[in-house]
Motif scaffolding. Structure first.
Motif, PDB file in Angstrom:
ATOM      1  N   GLU A 143       0.827  -1.209   0.000  1.00 56.55           N
ATOM      2  CA  GLU A 143       0.000   0.000   0.000  1.00 56.55           C
ATOM      3  C   GLU A 143       0.860   1.257   0.000  1.00 56.55           C
ATOM      4  N   ALA A 144       1.903   1.258   0.826  1.00 56.89           N
ATOM      5  CA  ALA A 144       2.774   2.434   0.879  1.00 56.89           C
ATOM      6  C   ALA A 144       3.455   2.670  -0.459  1.00 56.89           C
ATOM      7  N   ALA A 145       3.891   1.583  -1.119  1.00 55.57           N
ATOM      8  CA  ALA A 145       4.541   1.717  -2.416  1.00 55.57           C
ATOM      9  C   ALA A 145       3.571   2.254  -3.461  1.00 55.57           C
ATOM     10  N   VAL A 146       2.331   1.736  -3.434  1.00 51.13           N
ATOM     11  CA  VAL A 146       1.330   2.209  -4.393  1.00 51.13           C
ATOM     12  C   VAL A 146       1.018   3.677  -4.150  1.00 51.13           C
ATOM     13  N   ASN A 147       0.898   4.081  -2.877  1.00 52.17           N
ATOM     14  CA  ASN A 147       0.643   5.497  -2.563  1.00 52.17           C
ATOM     15  C   ASN A 147       1.775   6.381  -3.059  1.00 52.17           C
ATOM     16  N   GLU A 181      -3.683  -5.264   9.233  1.00 53.38           N
ATOM     17  CA  GLU A 181      -4.221  -4.250   8.334  1.00 53.38           C
ATOM     18  C   GLU A 181      -3.456  -4.209   7.013  1.00 53.38           C
ATOM     19  N   VAL A 182      -2.137  -4.416   7.091  1.00 55.50           N
ATOM     20  CA  VAL A 182      -1.333  -4.451   5.871  1.00 55.50           C
ATOM     21  C   VAL A 182      -1.777  -5.603   4.981  1.00 55.50           C
ATOM     22  N   GLN A 187      -4.580  -7.490   0.211  1.00 55.22           N
ATOM     23  CA  GLN A 187      -5.633  -8.330  -0.360  1.00 55.22           C
ATOM     24  C   GLN A 187      -6.645  -7.484  -1.119  1.00 55.22           C
ATOM     25  N   GLU A 188      -6.954  -6.311  -0.560  1.00 55.77           N
ATOM     26  CA  GLU A 188      -7.904  -5.411  -1.223  1.00 55.77           C
ATOM     27  C   GLU A 188      -7.358  -4.927  -2.565  1.00 55.77           C
ATOM     28  N   LEU A 189      -6.063  -4.593  -2.587  1.00 53.36           N
ATOM     29  CA  LEU A 189      -5.455  -4.141  -3.837  1.00 53.36           C
ATOM     30  C   LEU A 189      -5.444  -5.256  -4.880  1.00 53.36           C
ATOM     31  N   ARG A 190      -5.110  -6.467  -4.438  1.00 53.90           N
ATOM     32  CA  ARG A 190      -5.114  -7.594  -5.370  1.00 53.90           C
ATOM     33  C   ARG A 190      -6.523  -7.861  -5.904  1.00 53.90           C
ATOM     34  N   GLU A 191      -7.510  -7.790  -5.014  1.00 52.32           N
ATOM     35  CA  GLU A 191      -8.887  -8.014  -5.429  1.00 52.32           C
ATOM     36  C   GLU A 191      -9.341  -6.936  -6.415  1.00 52.32           C
TER      37      GLU A 191
END
Length: 372
Positions: A143-147, A181-182, A187-191
C-alpha cells in the motif's frame, strides 16, 4: 570551439559533466560519448527557481505547480567541459574531514523486499518503478509503495532504476498499519486488480459478441438479397415462357383459320361470314420499351439454339448447327481437331449447366417451344 557538454551517441542525451556521463553509462550501459558544442538546456522557473533541463520537465513542473514562466539561462551556465575524471588526493584520504570521498563511492541498485516487488510487478508495475517505490517508501508495504507511485506518477525519473552508494542502508520507517491491516490492504489491492481485469475481459467479450452479431446480420441480408434476385429471375423466366406459348397458340389458330378458308374455297363454298366466325383474341401490340437493349444472356442464346434445332431437325444434333454451339455455351471445348467435345473440370460452371438443364427441359416438355 571547446565542448560544453558530453553527448551520448546511443540515445542523444546531453550531459554536463564526466560524472553525469558515468552515471548515465551505469544506468543504460551506453558507452559511446563525445564532446558537443550544444549546451545543456537550463530553464529556471521564475516563480520558485526550480531548474529544468528539458521541455518535458518544464511541462511536468507546470502541470504540478501551475508555474508557466521560465527563464533560459543555458548560455549563462554553459562552460567548457573537463574530460579529466576527478581524483581524490591521497593526502585527503588520510584526513578525517574527507568530505569528497562520497563522490567516488560506487552506486548500486538498493535492496528491496522481493515478495513485495513480485506483488507490485503482478499488479502491472515495471521493475524499475516498483523498485523505486519500495525504496523510497521504506519497503513498508504494498500500500505504501502504491501510494508513493500515485503521488510521484508525473516525476520524469519515475521509471529509472534508483541508485544508492554501496554503504548506504535505507532506514525502514515504522509502518502506520498493523500487520493484519497491511495484509487486508494488500488483499484489497489484489482483489481490485483482479476485478479490473475481469471487467476488461467482459468488455472485450461484449465487443466480440457485437461484432459476431453484426457479421451474422450482414450475411443473412446478403443471402436474402440473393434469394430475392433468384426468385425475380425465375418469375421473369416463367412469364417469358407463358408469353411464348400464347403467341404460339395464336399462330396455330390463325394457321387453322387459313387452312379452313382454303378448303372452303376448293370445295366451292362461299367464304365464312365474319359474324359467324369466332372473334379472335385481340392482338396485343407490344409496347416499345424506352429502356436500353441489354445483350442476350447465355440462357437466351441457349434457348435460341434449341429453338433452331427443334424447328429444323428431328435426329441427333451433335453434328448439326446449333447443337455444337449449345454445347460450347455450356463450357465444352473442341479437342483433337474438333472431333470431340471436352468439358475441363476447372471450367465447370454449375450456374450455366443448371440454366442449360432448364432450357432443355422446357424444349422437351413444352409443345409450343420453337414454334415461333
Amino acid at each position: 570551439m571547446a565542448g560544453v557538454s558530453l553527448k551520448c551517441g546511443d540515445c542523444g542525451a546531453l550531459l554536463k559533466s564526466v560524472e553525469e556521463a558515468q552515471e548515465h553509462a551505469e544506468l543504460t550501459s551506453h558507452s559511446n560519448f563525445s564532446e558537443s558544442t550544444e549546451a545543456v538546456l537550463n530553464l529556471v522557473c521564475s516563480s520558485c527557481g526550480k531548474p529544468c533541463r528539458s521541455k518535458t520537465e518544464t511541462d511536468l513542473h507546470t502541470k504540478r505547480t501551475g508555474h508557466t514562466e521560465f527563464v533560459d539561462k543555458t548560455l549563462e551556465t554553459a562552460k567548457p567541459i573537463s574530460l579529466e575524471v576527478p581524483k581524490v588526493a591521497a593526502e585527503l584520504a588520510d584526513t578525517p574531514d574527507a568530505t569528497t570521498s562520497n563522490q567516488t563511492e560506487e552506486m548500486i541498485v538498493p535492496e528491496v523486499d522481493k515478495k513485495l516487488l513480485e506483488e507490485l510487478e503482478a499488479m502491472g508495475f515495471s521493475t524499475a518503478r516498483a523498485t523505486r517505490a519500495l525504496h523510497f517508501s521504506g519497503n513498508a508495504s504494498v500500500e505504501a509503495a502504491v501510494n508513493w507511485v500515485v503521488e510521484h506518477e508525473e516525476d520524469p525519473e519515475i521509471d529509472q532504476m534508483p541508485l544508492v552508494p554501496v554503504n548506504t542502508k535505507a532506514e525502514v520507517p515504522k509502518p502506520s498499519l498493523t500487520p493484519e491491516e497491511v495484509k487486508l490492504k494488500a488483499q484489497e489491492l489484489r482483489e481490485r486488480a483482479r476485478k479490473k481485469k475481469e471487467e476488461e475481459e467482459k468488455r472485450m467479450e461484449r465487443e466480440r459478441e457485437k461484432e459476431r452479431i453484426r457479421v451474422g446480420k450482414e450475411l443473412l441480408e446478403a443471402k436474402r438479397i440473393e434469394e430475392d434476385n433468384e426468385r425475380k429471375r425465375l418469375l421473369a423466366l416463367r412469364k417469358a415462357e407463358k408469353e411464348e406459348e400464347r403467341r404460339a397458340r395464336e399462330k396455330i389458330r390463325q394457321k387453322l383459320e387459313e387452312d379452313k378458308a382454303e378448303r372452303r374455297r376448293k370445295l366451292g363454298l362461299p367464304p365464312e361470314e365474319p359474324s359467324a366466325a369466332k372473334p379472335s383474341a385481340p392482338v396485343i401490340e407490344e409496347k416499345k420499351s424506352s429502356l436500353p437493349v441489354r445483350p442476350a444472356t447465355k440462357a437466351e442464346q441457349m434457348r435460341e439454339c434449341l429453338r433452331s434445332l427443334k424447328q429444323n431437325h428431328k435426329e441427333r444434333v451433335g453434328a448439326l448447327k446449333g447443337g455444337i454451339e449449345f454445347m460450347e455455351l455450356c463450357g465444352f471445348e473442341k479437342i483433337q481437331g474438333g472431333e470431340f467435345l471436352f468439358l475441363p473440370r476447372d471450367k465447370v460452371d454449375m450456374a450455366v449447366l443448371n440454366s442449360a438443364g432448364s432450357e432443355l427441359d422446357s424444349a422437351i416438355k413444352n409443345p409450343f417451344f420453337g414454334v415461333l
